[in-house]
Design a protein around this motif. Sequence first.
Motif, PDB file in Angstrom:
ATOM      1  N   LYS A   1       2.442  22.733 -11.562  1.00 12.43           N
ATOM      2  CA  LYS A   1       1.731  23.741 -10.772  1.00 12.43           C
ATOM      3  C   LYS A   1       0.245  23.416 -10.628  1.00 12.43           C
ATOM      4  O   LYS A   1      -0.337  23.607  -9.570  1.00 12.43           O
ATOM      5  CB  LYS A   1       1.889  25.121 -11.411  1.00 12.43           C
ATOM      6  CG  LYS A   1       3.279  25.668 -11.270  1.00 12.43           C
ATOM      7  CD  LYS A   1       3.267  27.171 -11.361  1.00 12.43           C
ATOM      8  CE  LYS A   1       4.622  27.757 -11.126  1.00 12.43           C
ATOM      9  NZ  LYS A   1       5.198  27.496  -9.831  1.00 12.43           N
ATOM     10  N   LEU A   2      -0.360  22.954 -11.714  1.00 15.10           N
ATOM     11  CA  LEU A   2      -1.789  22.626 -11.730  1.00 15.10           C
ATOM     12  C   LEU A   2      -1.973  21.245 -12.348  1.00 15.10           C
ATOM     13  O   LEU A   2      -2.251  21.129 -13.542  1.00 15.10           O
ATOM     14  CB  LEU A   2      -2.568  23.660 -12.553  1.00 15.10           C
ATOM     15  CG  LEU A   2      -2.610  25.063 -11.997  1.00 15.10           C
ATOM     16  CD1 LEU A   2      -3.150  26.024 -13.039  1.00 15.10           C
ATOM     17  CD2 LEU A   2      -3.469  25.108 -10.758  1.00 15.10           C
ATOM     18  N   PRO A   3      -1.831  20.189 -11.571  1.00 17.34           N
ATOM     19  CA  PRO A   3      -1.952  18.840 -12.137  1.00 17.34           C
ATOM     20  C   PRO A   3      -3.378  18.567 -12.631  1.00 17.34           C
ATOM     21  O   PRO A   3      -4.329  18.581 -11.857  1.00 17.34           O
ATOM     22  CB  PRO A   3      -1.600  17.919 -10.971  1.00 17.34           C
ATOM     23  CG  PRO A   3      -1.019  18.784  -9.916  1.00 17.34           C
ATOM     24  CD  PRO A   3      -1.495  20.169 -10.163  1.00 17.34           C
ATOM     25  N   THR A   4      -3.515  18.387 -13.909  1.00 18.85           N
ATOM     26  CA  THR A   4      -4.774  18.043 -14.554  1.00 18.85           C
ATOM     27  C   THR A   4      -4.441  17.529 -15.946  1.00 18.85           C
ATOM     28  O   THR A   4      -3.280  17.380 -16.297  1.00 18.85           O
ATOM     29  CB  THR A   4      -5.731  19.267 -14.598  1.00 18.85           C
ATOM     30  OG1 THR A   4      -7.000  18.844 -15.057  1.00 18.85           O
ATOM     31  CG2 THR A   4      -5.190  20.373 -15.474  1.00 18.85           C
ATOM     32  N   THR A   5      -5.438  17.280 -16.756  1.00 16.71           N
ATOM     33  CA  THR A   5      -5.205  16.858 -18.130  1.00 16.71           C
ATOM     34  C   THR A   5      -5.099  18.087 -19.018  1.00 16.71           C
ATOM     35  O   THR A   5      -5.934  18.988 -18.931  1.00 16.71           O
ATOM     36  CB  THR A   5      -6.366  15.965 -18.618  1.00 16.71           C
ATOM     37  OG1 THR A   5      -6.450  14.825 -17.757  1.00 16.71           O
ATOM     38  CG2 THR A   5      -6.139  15.516 -20.048  1.00 16.71           C
ATOM     39  N   TYR A   6      -4.088  18.118 -19.863  1.00 17.52           N
ATOM     40  CA  TYR A   6      -3.872  19.223 -20.784  1.00 17.52           C
ATOM     41  C   TYR A   6      -3.916  18.705 -22.215  1.00 17.52           C
ATOM     42  O   TYR A   6      -3.475  17.594 -22.494  1.00 17.52           O
ATOM     43  CB  TYR A   6      -2.511  19.889 -20.549  1.00 17.52           C
ATOM     44  CG  TYR A   6      -2.438  20.660 -19.259  1.00 17.52           C
ATOM     45  CD1 TYR A   6      -2.790  22.000 -19.213  1.00 17.52           C
ATOM     46  CD2 TYR A   6      -2.015  20.048 -18.083  1.00 17.52           C
ATOM     47  CE1 TYR A   6      -2.725  22.721 -18.028  1.00 17.52           C
ATOM     48  CE2 TYR A   6      -1.947  20.766 -16.897  1.00 17.52           C
ATOM     49  CZ  TYR A   6      -2.305  22.100 -16.881  1.00 17.52           C
ATOM     50  OH  TYR A   6      -2.251  22.810 -15.707  1.00 17.52           O
ATOM     51  N   LEU A   7      -4.418  19.538 -23.114  1.00 12.63           N
ATOM     52  CA  LEU A   7      -4.425  19.243 -24.547  1.00 12.63           C
ATOM     53  C   LEU A   7      -3.627  20.336 -25.236  1.00 12.63           C
ATOM     54  O   LEU A   7      -3.927  21.518 -25.076  1.00 12.63           O
ATOM     55  CB  LEU A   7      -5.860  19.220 -25.085  1.00 12.63           C
ATOM     56  CG  LEU A   7      -5.998  19.118 -26.603  1.00 12.63           C
ATOM     57  CD1 LEU A   7      -5.496  17.766 -27.087  1.00 12.63           C
ATOM     58  CD2 LEU A   7      -7.445  19.336 -27.012  1.00 12.63           C
ATOM     59  N   TYR A   8      -2.617  19.938 -25.982  1.00  8.00           N
ATOM     60  CA  TYR A   8      -1.795  20.890 -26.721  1.00  8.00           C
ATOM     61  C   TYR A   8      -2.034  20.674 -28.202  1.00  8.00           C
ATOM     62  O   TYR A   8      -1.928  19.553 -28.702  1.00  8.00           O
ATOM     63  CB  TYR A   8      -0.308  20.706 -26.400  1.00  8.00           C
ATOM     64  CG  TYR A   8      -0.004  21.070 -24.973  1.00  8.00           C
ATOM     65  CD1 TYR A   8       0.237  22.385 -24.618  1.00  8.00           C
ATOM     66  CD2 TYR A   8       0.011  20.100 -23.975  1.00  8.00           C
ATOM     67  CE1 TYR A   8       0.497  22.741 -23.300  1.00  8.00           C
ATOM     68  CE2 TYR A   8       0.270  20.444 -22.655  1.00  8.00           C
ATOM     69  CZ  TYR A   8       0.508  21.759 -22.333  1.00  8.00           C
ATOM     70  OH  TYR A   8       0.756  22.097 -21.034  1.00  8.00           O
ATOM     71  N   ILE A   9      -2.348  21.739 -28.898  1.00  5.73           N
ATOM     72  CA  ILE A   9      -2.575  21.689 -30.337  1.00  5.73           C
ATOM     73  C   ILE A   9      -1.457  22.478 -30.991  1.00  5.73           C
ATOM     74  O   ILE A   9      -1.296  23.674 -30.733  1.00  5.73           O
ATOM     75  CB  ILE A   9      -3.953  22.278 -30.696  1.00  5.73           C
ATOM     76  CG1 ILE A   9      -5.042  21.484 -29.982  1.00  5.73           C
ATOM     77  CG2 ILE A   9      -4.152  22.273 -32.213  1.00  5.73           C
ATOM     78  CD1 ILE A   9      -6.426  22.064 -30.107  1.00  5.73           C
ATOM     79  N   LEU A  10      -0.688  21.791 -31.813  1.00  8.62           N
ATOM     80  CA  LEU A  10       0.443  22.432 -32.472  1.00  8.62           C
ATOM     81  C   LEU A  10       0.187  22.540 -33.975  1.00  8.62           C
ATOM     82  O   LEU A  10      -0.739  21.936 -34.508  1.00  8.62           O
ATOM     83  CB  LEU A  10       1.713  21.652 -32.164  1.00  8.62           C
ATOM     84  CG  LEU A  10       2.015  21.735 -30.657  1.00  8.62           C
ATOM     85  CD1 LEU A  10       2.286  20.380 -30.094  1.00  8.62           C
ATOM     86  CD2 LEU A  10       3.123  22.704 -30.390  1.00  8.62           C
ATOM     87  N   ASN A  11       1.015  23.305 -34.659  1.00  2.84           N
ATOM     88  CA  ASN A  11       0.772  23.643 -36.055  1.00  2.84           C
ATOM     89  C   ASN A  11       0.843  22.478 -37.028  1.00  2.84           C
ATOM     90  O   ASN A  11       0.112  22.447 -38.012  1.00  2.84           O
ATOM     91  CB  ASN A  11       1.752  24.725 -36.514  1.00  2.84           C
ATOM     92  CG  ASN A  11       1.476  26.047 -35.842  1.00  2.84           C
ATOM     93  OD1 ASN A  11       0.350  26.322 -35.452  1.00  2.84           O
ATOM     94  ND2 ASN A  11       2.498  26.858 -35.698  1.00  2.84           N
ATOM     95  N   ASP A  12       1.725  21.532 -36.795  1.00  4.88           N
ATOM     96  CA  ASP A  12       1.880  20.428 -37.734  1.00  4.88           C
ATOM     97  C   ASP A  12       2.400  19.191 -37.008  1.00  4.88           C
ATOM     98  O   ASP A  12       2.787  19.254 -35.843  1.00  4.88           O
ATOM     99  CB  ASP A  12       2.810  20.815 -38.887  1.00  4.88           C
ATOM    100  CG  ASP A  12       4.164  21.324 -38.412  1.00  4.88           C
ATOM    101  OD1 ASP A  12       4.859  20.577 -37.698  1.00  4.88           O
ATOM    102  OD2 ASP A  12       4.523  22.462 -38.761  1.00  4.88           O
ATOM    103  N   ALA A  13       2.406  18.080 -37.723  1.00  2.34           N
ATOM    104  CA  ALA A  13       2.798  16.800 -37.129  1.00  2.34           C
ATOM    105  C   ALA A  13       4.256  16.797 -36.687  1.00  2.34           C
ATOM    106  O   ALA A  13       4.596  16.223 -35.653  1.00  2.34           O
ATOM    107  CB  ALA A  13       2.551  15.663 -38.110  1.00  2.34           C
ATOM    108  N   GLU A  14       5.123  17.451 -37.441  1.00  7.93           N
ATOM    109  CA  GLU A  14       6.545  17.472 -37.080  1.00  7.93           C
ATOM    110  C   GLU A  14       6.771  18.229 -35.770  1.00  7.93           C
ATOM    111  O   GLU A  14       7.452  17.744 -34.871  1.00  7.93           O
ATOM    112  CB  GLU A  14       7.360  18.111 -38.197  1.00  7.93           C
ATOM    113  CG  GLU A  14       8.849  18.104 -37.913  1.00  7.93           C
ATOM    114  CD  GLU A  14       9.652  18.739 -39.030  1.00  7.93           C
ATOM    115  OE1 GLU A  14      10.886  18.565 -38.993  1.00  7.93           O
ATOM    116  OE2 GLU A  14       9.090  19.409 -39.904  1.00  7.93           O
TER     117      GLU A  14
END
Length: 112
Positions: free
Chosen positions: A53-66
């Motif tokens: 929908k919105l092509p751009t760069t996204y950064l996702y931060i998740l809780n842990d490495a797994e």
Amino acid sequence: MVEKIDITQLQQRVEKHPNMAAAGSLLRDVQILSVTGLHGSSRAFFSVGLLHKLPTTYLYILNDAETAGYFYHDVTQIIGLKEVHFFPSAYKRAAKYGQPDLANEVLRTEIL
């Protein structure tokens, strides 16, 4: 009889959901969006839907490495490896142990 669909068809169905349009509209006005209530691979489908929908760069931060590893794998299965990068921790264990992981430092440098 159960209908069989491939991953592309499933992604198209997810992108038609009204919440996708609402999230896309919201992202036009804000830079940070926190989404709750998604579990398993639905996070990846939602994220790829936003990317479409919105092509751009996204950064996702998740809780842990797994969790991050599963998310990375799911997204790469949907859109391919060349558009997705995994930025690993610089430490072998949680940062509180303070043990640098040289292999991950190389991967982090490569991503940057």
